[in-house]
Motif scaffolding. Structure first.
Motif, PDB file in Angstrom:
ATOM      1  N   ASN A   1       0.630  -1.189  -0.062  1.00  0.00           N
ATOM      2  CA  ASN A   1      -0.033  -0.006   0.048  1.00  0.00           C
ATOM      3  C   ASN A   1       0.768   1.187  -0.013  1.00  0.00           C
ATOM      4  OD1 ASN A   1      -1.191  -2.232   1.735  1.00  0.00           O
ATOM      5  ND2 ASN A   1      -3.169  -0.808   0.830  1.00  0.00           N
ATOM      6  N   SER A   2       0.268   2.476  -0.460  1.00  0.00           N
ATOM      7  CA  SER A   2       0.799   3.525  -0.542  1.00  0.00           C
ATOM      8  C   SER A   2       0.322   4.707   0.019  1.00  0.00           C
ATOM      9  CB  SER A   2       1.673   3.836  -1.770  1.00  0.00           C
ATOM     10  OG  SER A   2       0.721   4.299  -2.545  1.00  0.00           O
ATOM     11  N   ILE A   3       0.914   5.645   0.720  1.00  0.00           N
ATOM     12  CA  ILE A   3       0.305   7.045   1.250  1.00  0.00           C
ATOM     13  C   ILE A   3       0.933   8.127   0.279  1.00  0.00           C
ATOM     14  CG2 ILE A   3       0.004   8.550   2.878  1.00  0.00           C
ATOM     15  CD1 ILE A   3       0.141   6.436   4.851  1.00  0.00           C
ATOM     16  N   PRO A   4      -0.049   8.502  -0.844  1.00  0.00           N
ATOM     17  CA  PRO A   4       0.590   9.422  -1.815  1.00  0.00           C
ATOM     18  C   PRO A   4       0.897  10.889  -1.557  1.00  0.00           C
ATOM     19  CG  PRO A   4      -1.634   8.813  -2.506  1.00  0.00           C
ATOM     20  CD  PRO A   4      -1.405   8.236  -1.123  1.00  0.00           C
ATOM     21  N   ASN A   5       1.490  11.714  -1.993  1.00  0.00           N
ATOM     22  CA  ASN A   5       1.425  13.230  -2.078  1.00  0.00           C
ATOM     23  C   ASN A   5       1.160  13.844  -0.768  1.00  0.00           C
ATOM     24  OD1 ASN A   5       1.593  15.722  -3.541  1.00  0.00           O
ATOM     25  ND2 ASN A   5      -0.851  15.595  -3.668  1.00  0.00           N
TER      26      ASN A   5
ATOM     27  N   PRO B   1       1.731  -2.635  13.105  1.00  0.00           N
ATOM     28  CA  PRO B   1       2.914  -2.376  12.469  1.00  0.00           C
ATOM     29  C   PRO B   1       3.181  -1.990  10.717  1.00  0.00           C
ATOM     30  CG  PRO B   1       3.224  -4.038  14.015  1.00  0.00           C
ATOM     31  CD  PRO B   1       1.651  -3.629  13.868  1.00  0.00           C
ATOM     32  N   GLU B   2       1.921  -2.886  10.432  1.00  0.00           N
ATOM     33  CA  GLU B   2       1.948  -2.914   8.788  1.00  0.00           C
ATOM     34  C   GLU B   2       1.580  -1.455   8.279  1.00  0.00           C
ATOM     35  OE1 GLU B   2       0.549  -4.988  10.787  1.00  0.00           O
ATOM     36  OE2 GLU B   2       1.202  -6.932  10.435  1.00  0.00           O
ATOM     37  N   ALA B   3       1.119  -0.418   9.277  1.00  0.00           N
ATOM     38  CA  ALA B   3       0.626   0.771   8.698  1.00  0.00           C
ATOM     39  C   ALA B   3       1.748   1.687   8.802  1.00  0.00           C
ATOM     40  CB  ALA B   3      -0.695   1.229   9.166  1.00  0.00           C
TER      41      ALA B   3
ATOM     42  N   THR C   1     -11.826  11.029   4.290  1.00  0.00           N
ATOM     43  CA  THR C   1     -11.207   9.715   3.852  1.00  0.00           C
ATOM     44  C   THR C   1     -10.138   9.546   4.581  1.00  0.00           C
ATOM     45  OG1 THR C   1     -12.024  10.055   1.577  1.00  0.00           O
ATOM     46  CG2 THR C   1     -10.055   8.606   2.018  1.00  0.00           C
ATOM     47  N   ASP C   2      -9.698   8.279   5.285  1.00  0.00           N
ATOM     48  CA  ASP C   2      -8.600   8.327   6.203  1.00  0.00           C
ATOM     49  C   ASP C   2      -7.245   8.355   5.277  1.00  0.00           C
ATOM     50  OD1 ASP C   2      -9.074   6.240   9.021  1.00  0.00           O
ATOM     51  OD2 ASP C   2      -7.567   7.976   8.752  1.00  0.00           O
ATOM     52  N   THR C   3      -6.310   8.351   5.772  1.00  0.00           N
ATOM     53  CA  THR C   3      -4.911   8.554   5.105  1.00  0.00           C
ATOM     54  C   THR C   3      -4.510   6.881   4.523  1.00  0.00           C
ATOM     55  OG1 THR C   3      -4.047  10.134   6.581  1.00  0.00           O
ATOM     56  CG2 THR C   3      -2.530   8.932   5.417  1.00  0.00           C
ATOM     57  N   THR C   4      -4.811   6.104   5.178  1.00  0.00           N
ATOM     58  CA  THR C   4      -4.839   4.591   4.838  1.00  0.00           C
ATOM     59  C   THR C   4      -5.882   3.810   5.393  1.00  0.00           C
ATOM     60  OG1 THR C   4      -3.266   2.828   4.704  1.00  0.00           O
ATOM     61  CG2 THR C   4      -3.115   4.066   6.683  1.00  0.00           C
ATOM     62  N   THR C   5      -5.995   2.766   4.480  1.00  0.00           N
ATOM     63  CA  THR C   5      -7.234   1.664   5.200  1.00  0.00           C
ATOM     64  C   THR C   5      -6.388   0.656   5.789  1.00  0.00           C
ATOM     65  OG1 THR C   5      -7.177   0.836   3.135  1.00  0.00           O
ATOM     66  CG2 THR C   5      -8.941   2.521   3.287  1.00  0.00           C
ATOM     67  N   VAL C   6      -4.966   0.566   5.750  1.00  0.00           N
ATOM     68  CA  VAL C   6      -4.495  -0.693   6.421  1.00  0.00           C
ATOM     69  C   VAL C   6      -4.669  -0.509   7.582  1.00  0.00           C
ATOM     70  CG1 VAL C   6      -2.091  -1.617   7.011  1.00  0.00           C
ATOM     71  CG2 VAL C   6      -2.696  -0.408   4.521  1.00  0.00           C
ATOM     72  N   CYS C   7      -5.075  -1.881   8.291  1.00  0.00           N
ATOM     73  CA  CYS C   7      -5.447  -1.771   9.691  1.00  0.00           C
ATOM     74  C   CYS C   7      -6.908  -1.107  10.166  1.00  0.00           C
ATOM     75  CB  CYS C   7      -4.334  -1.707  10.872  1.00  0.00           C
ATOM     76  SG  CYS C   7      -2.932  -2.729  10.316  1.00  0.00           S
ATOM     77  N   LYS C   8      -7.349  -0.587   9.309  1.00  0.00           N
ATOM     78  CA  LYS C   8      -8.470   0.180   9.602  1.00  0.00           C
ATOM     79  C   LYS C   8      -9.884  -0.735   9.930  1.00  0.00           C
ATOM     80  CE  LYS C   8     -11.336   4.057   7.798  1.00  0.00           C
ATOM     81  NZ  LYS C   8     -11.301   4.940   8.898  1.00  0.00           N
ATOM     82  N   THR C   9     -10.493  -0.341  11.204  1.00  0.00           N
ATOM     83  CA  THR C   9     -11.663  -1.070  11.453  1.00  0.00           C
ATOM     84  C   THR C   9     -12.919  -0.511  11.822  1.00  0.00           C
ATOM     85  OG1 THR C   9     -11.038  -1.013  13.865  1.00  0.00           O
ATOM     86  CG2 THR C   9      -9.988  -2.999  12.661  1.00  0.00           C
ATOM     87  N   THR C  10     -12.754   0.870  11.586  1.00  0.00           N
ATOM     88  CA  THR C  10     -13.987   1.574  11.738  1.00  0.00           C
ATOM     89  C   THR C  10     -14.429   2.237  10.388  1.00  0.00           C
ATOM     90  OG1 THR C  10     -12.272   3.548  12.094  1.00  0.00           O
ATOM     91  CG2 THR C  10     -13.187   2.453  14.033  1.00  0.00           C
ATOM     92  N   SER C  11     -15.640   2.816  10.378  1.00  0.00           N
ATOM     93  CA  SER C  11     -16.026   3.365   9.046  1.00  0.00           C
ATOM     94  C   SER C  11     -16.266   4.997   8.968  1.00  0.00           C
ATOM     95  CB  SER C  11     -17.708   2.766   9.067  1.00  0.00           C
ATOM     96  OG  SER C  11     -18.429   3.423  10.146  1.00  0.00           O
ATOM     97  N   ASP C  12     -16.200   5.295   7.895  1.00  0.00           N
ATOM     98  CA  ASP C  12     -16.151   6.703   7.619  1.00  0.00           C
ATOM     99  C   ASP C  12     -17.365   7.358   7.441  1.00  0.00           C
ATOM    100  OD1 ASP C  12     -12.895   6.190   6.039  1.00  0.00           O
ATOM    101  OD2 ASP C  12     -13.137   6.553   7.947  1.00  0.00           O
ATOM    102  N   PRO C  13     -17.604   8.791   7.845  1.00  0.00           N
ATOM    103  CA  PRO C  13     -16.751   9.389   8.942  1.00  0.00           C
ATOM    104  C   PRO C  13     -16.866   9.040  10.398  1.00  0.00           C
ATOM    105  CG  PRO C  13     -18.667  10.645   8.537  1.00  0.00           C
ATOM    106  CD  PRO C  13     -18.711   9.298   7.637  1.00  0.00           C
TER     107      PRO C  13
END
Lengths: 436, 224
Positions: free
Chosen positions: A138-142, A153-155, A254-266
């Motif tokens: 995964n990547s966090i761009p710009n 750790p993955e995030a 929108t969250d910065t990344t979805t890696v390990c994310k368990t909650t819904s937005d917003p």
């Protein structure tokens, strides 16, 4: 004799500063403008006893709270420690607004710094990095901000070696920012337009327009952040909530990344009063008083003399001594906010023009402004300066004299005026600064 | 006649173009310090003379320091803070009669010990600022490196160029200017971002380089 040389060598500077100040005061008096209320009245957790000298019990500037809301509730949200159930992360820097904004009371400055990185492309244009996480999957761009913490750790973000532009920035004071938000953008624009004539063309503050998130399609004069990236406290709250704590809101869904994310937005949801956390944060900041001066120190002959010298040598061209906010009832932020009576037509003394300048300390990071803003920083407001031991945007200067001497670029002639002062006069300026 | 323009007219035209372009460059530089300015983008080459160096040191430090004529080299030119203006680094000795003025907290220069610079960890994002050491005190036997930051196309020669750093414990040898891009980089993730030129030297037997860390000068040993 040295002072005479200074006056005669920069007569337009001295006269312009005095003229601007006189006009500001006269206009304020004519329009019924009053001094903004001041005080350190947001001690953490709002104690009512054993308050230190100079610290008042929790109270606001008179800002009328939304129905079902109180200043104490807003402050508690600002101090609240977030966790996974609130949507903390996946990447974040800290768990509470007050963890970084707290000295000597909640909402003040602190010694916490934040790192931003990037690089220049082959044409010399700033490029924010793309950070790869989760073993490259995964990547966090710009994004120039690189978070220090992650919920797994993955995030975890790590700064790539390619990002050769690295800068540290200290947390900012937000006390009194409701009044700053209520400054008419035309006032800031006028200050910018007058600076070249006040300084013989040496100083030219840059005024930039930035998006107002709560009024899509609308822009307004930036004034918050080291790069003036925000004009609205609600936009700033939403930006900080998602970037510093990883909590999404209606304005930043929108969250910065979805890696390990368990909650819904917003993740930031309205409470029983219909207010989300970002609303409480913005209301808290709007309801704070401006940082107070040390009245005893300010009344000394040294501080009084230092105040005059501050104007005479040209510091006040950028560190503006007095600004009057827009009249109550003025609609700002693209129609999303109306300046209330508590914030309107008030005289504040921020000792800042809230414009971007190149004073030789630029960090090379471009944010909301055009390319030439990469090496410019917002004029640091000096109100509350006596509560700071680490100075400049990076906190690298410990002595007042060193911080002054670090100014170059547009400020070169002003600092050379300072260098020409006697030891007594320099001490007077520092006495004045220490009374702010 | 092959060219209809007379020679005096051509000469005037060439002079106009030369001085006009220089004036335009100076005006543009004065308004905006471009972040795009590469190192060594000096408006014109200039060879420093000992007299010019003496004048620059006197302009900034008065009688507080004297140039160390025994040093080799005595001075270096380069863009040491990466702002596109030519700076001057001079080996100086303190005037024993002016130590009080040299160490005055309100002196017109910033005194640092680059070997003891406290730097933030670039591998960490949010961090509490470490405790900085107190301002070093210059003693009568010190050999110092005075760095005068340039201003405008004339760099350190500009009469307005008075921002200066006085580096203590820089009694180093073999001082040479080195473009930042030519400094051998280690694999250490903490290797600093180099702005402009560095001063390569041997400090207390250790080879390394002095560099601008964004707000202060620091020394980094090679192979670190």
């Amino acid at each position: 004799m040295n002072m005479l040389r200074l006056l005669y060598s920069r007569p337009s500077l001295y006269l312009s500063a005095a003229l601007v100040l006189a006009i500001a005061l006269a206009t304020s008096a004519q329009n019924g403008a009053t001094e903004a209320p001041s005080g350190f009245t947001t001690p953490t957790n709002c104690p009512t006893t054993n308050l230190p000298p100079g610290i008042g019990a929790c109270s606001s500037n008179g800002f009328v709270e939304p129905t079902g809301d109180t200043f104490a509730i807003d402050q508690s949200h600002f101090e609240e420690q977030e966790d996974l159930t609130n949507g903390l992360g996946p990447v974040y820097n800290d768990k509470s607004c007050a963890n970084c904004h707290q000295n000597p009371v909640t909402g003040g400055i602190s010694q916490i710094t934040e790192l931003r990185v990037g690089h220049n492309d082959s044409n010399g244009n700033f490029v924010a990095p793309t950070i790869f996480i989760n073993n490259g999957a995964n990547s966090i761009p710009n994004r120039s901000l690189v978070n220090d913490r992650a919920i797994c750790p993955e995030a975890q973000e790590r700064t790539p070696g390619t990002e050769t532009i690295r800068t540290f920035r200290t947390s900012l004071n937000i006390l009194g920012d409701g009044f700053v938000e209520s400054i008419d953008s035309n006032t800031l624009f006028a200050i910018a337009n007058n600076q070249p004539s006040q300084s013989g063309g040496q100083i030219a503050g840059e005024f930039i327009q930035v998006p107002v998130l709560e009024a899509p399609g609308n822009n307004r004069g930036g004034r918050f952040g080291w790069k003036n990236q925000h004009a609205s406290l609600l936009s700033f709250s939403a930006d900080a909530y998602v970037n510093e704590m990883g909590i999404t809101s209606r304005l930043q869904p929108t969250d910065t990344t979805t890696v390990c994310k368990t909650t819904s937005d917003p993740e930031d949801k309205p409470d029983s009063a219909g207010l989300a956390d970002i609303d409480h944060f913005a209301t808290f900041m709007r309801a704070t008083k401006v940082p107070p001066r040390d009245a005893v120190a300010a009344a000394t002959s040294d501080a009084i003399a230092g105040s005059s010298l501050f104007n005479q040598i040209g510091c006040a061209v950028c560190h503006v001594t007095a600004i009057t906010t827009a009249a109550a009832g003025t609609v700002i932020n693209g129609g999303a906010f109306t300046v209330p009576a508590s914030l309107g037509n008030k005289v504040i003394h921020p000792y800042s023009d809230f414009l971007l300048h190149d004073v030789g300390t630029g960090d090379g990071i471009q944010q909301n402004g055009p390319a030439d803003t990469a090496n410019k920083m917002r004029t640091a407001p000096l109100w509350g300066m006596r509560t700071r031991d680490r100075l400049m945007h990076d906190g690298e200067s410990l002595l007042r004299n060193d911080a002054i001497l670090r100014h170059a670029g547009e400020a070169t002639f002003v600092i050379n005026n300072y260098r020409s002062l006697s030891t007594t006069q320099k001490n007077q300026i520092i006495s004045f600064l220490n009374s702010l | 006649m092959l060219f209809p323009i007379r020679q005096p007219t051509l000469l005037i035209l060439l002079l106009f173009l030369f001085f006009g372009s220089y004036a335009a460059a100076a005006l543009c530089w004065q308004r905006t310090l471009s972040p795009l300015a590469p190192a060594h983008s000096f408006a014109r080459p200039n060879k420093a003379t000992p007299q010019a160096v003496l004048e620059a040191v006197a302009r900034v430090f008065g009688q507080a320091v004297a140039i160390d004529e025994t040093a080799a080299p005595t001075f270096l030119q380069g863009d040491f803070n990466g702002d596109g203006a030519r700076d001057l680094a001079v080996v100086v000795k303190p005037n024993p009669a002016m130590l009080t003025a040299l160490n005055d907290p309100l002196a017109n220069w910033i005194t640092e010990d680059p070997a003891k610079a406290v730097l933030l960890d670039p591998t960490k994002r949010v961090q509490k600022l470490p405790v900085k050491p107190p301002r070093p005190m210059v003693t009568k036997d010190d050999v110092l490196l005075a760095i005068v930051h340039g201003y405008g196309p004339d760099g350190w020669r500009n009469p307005q160029a008075r921002q200066a750093y006085l580096l203590r414990n820089s009694n180093a040898t073999n001082l040479t200017r080195l473009p930042g891009g030519k400094v051998p980089r280690s694999r250490d993730r903490r290797f600093p971002t180099l702005h402009g030129d560095v001063i390569h030297e041997v400090l207390q037997g250790q080879a390394g380089f002095l560099y601008w860390a964004g707000g202060q000068y620091a020394f980094r040993a090679e192979n670190k």
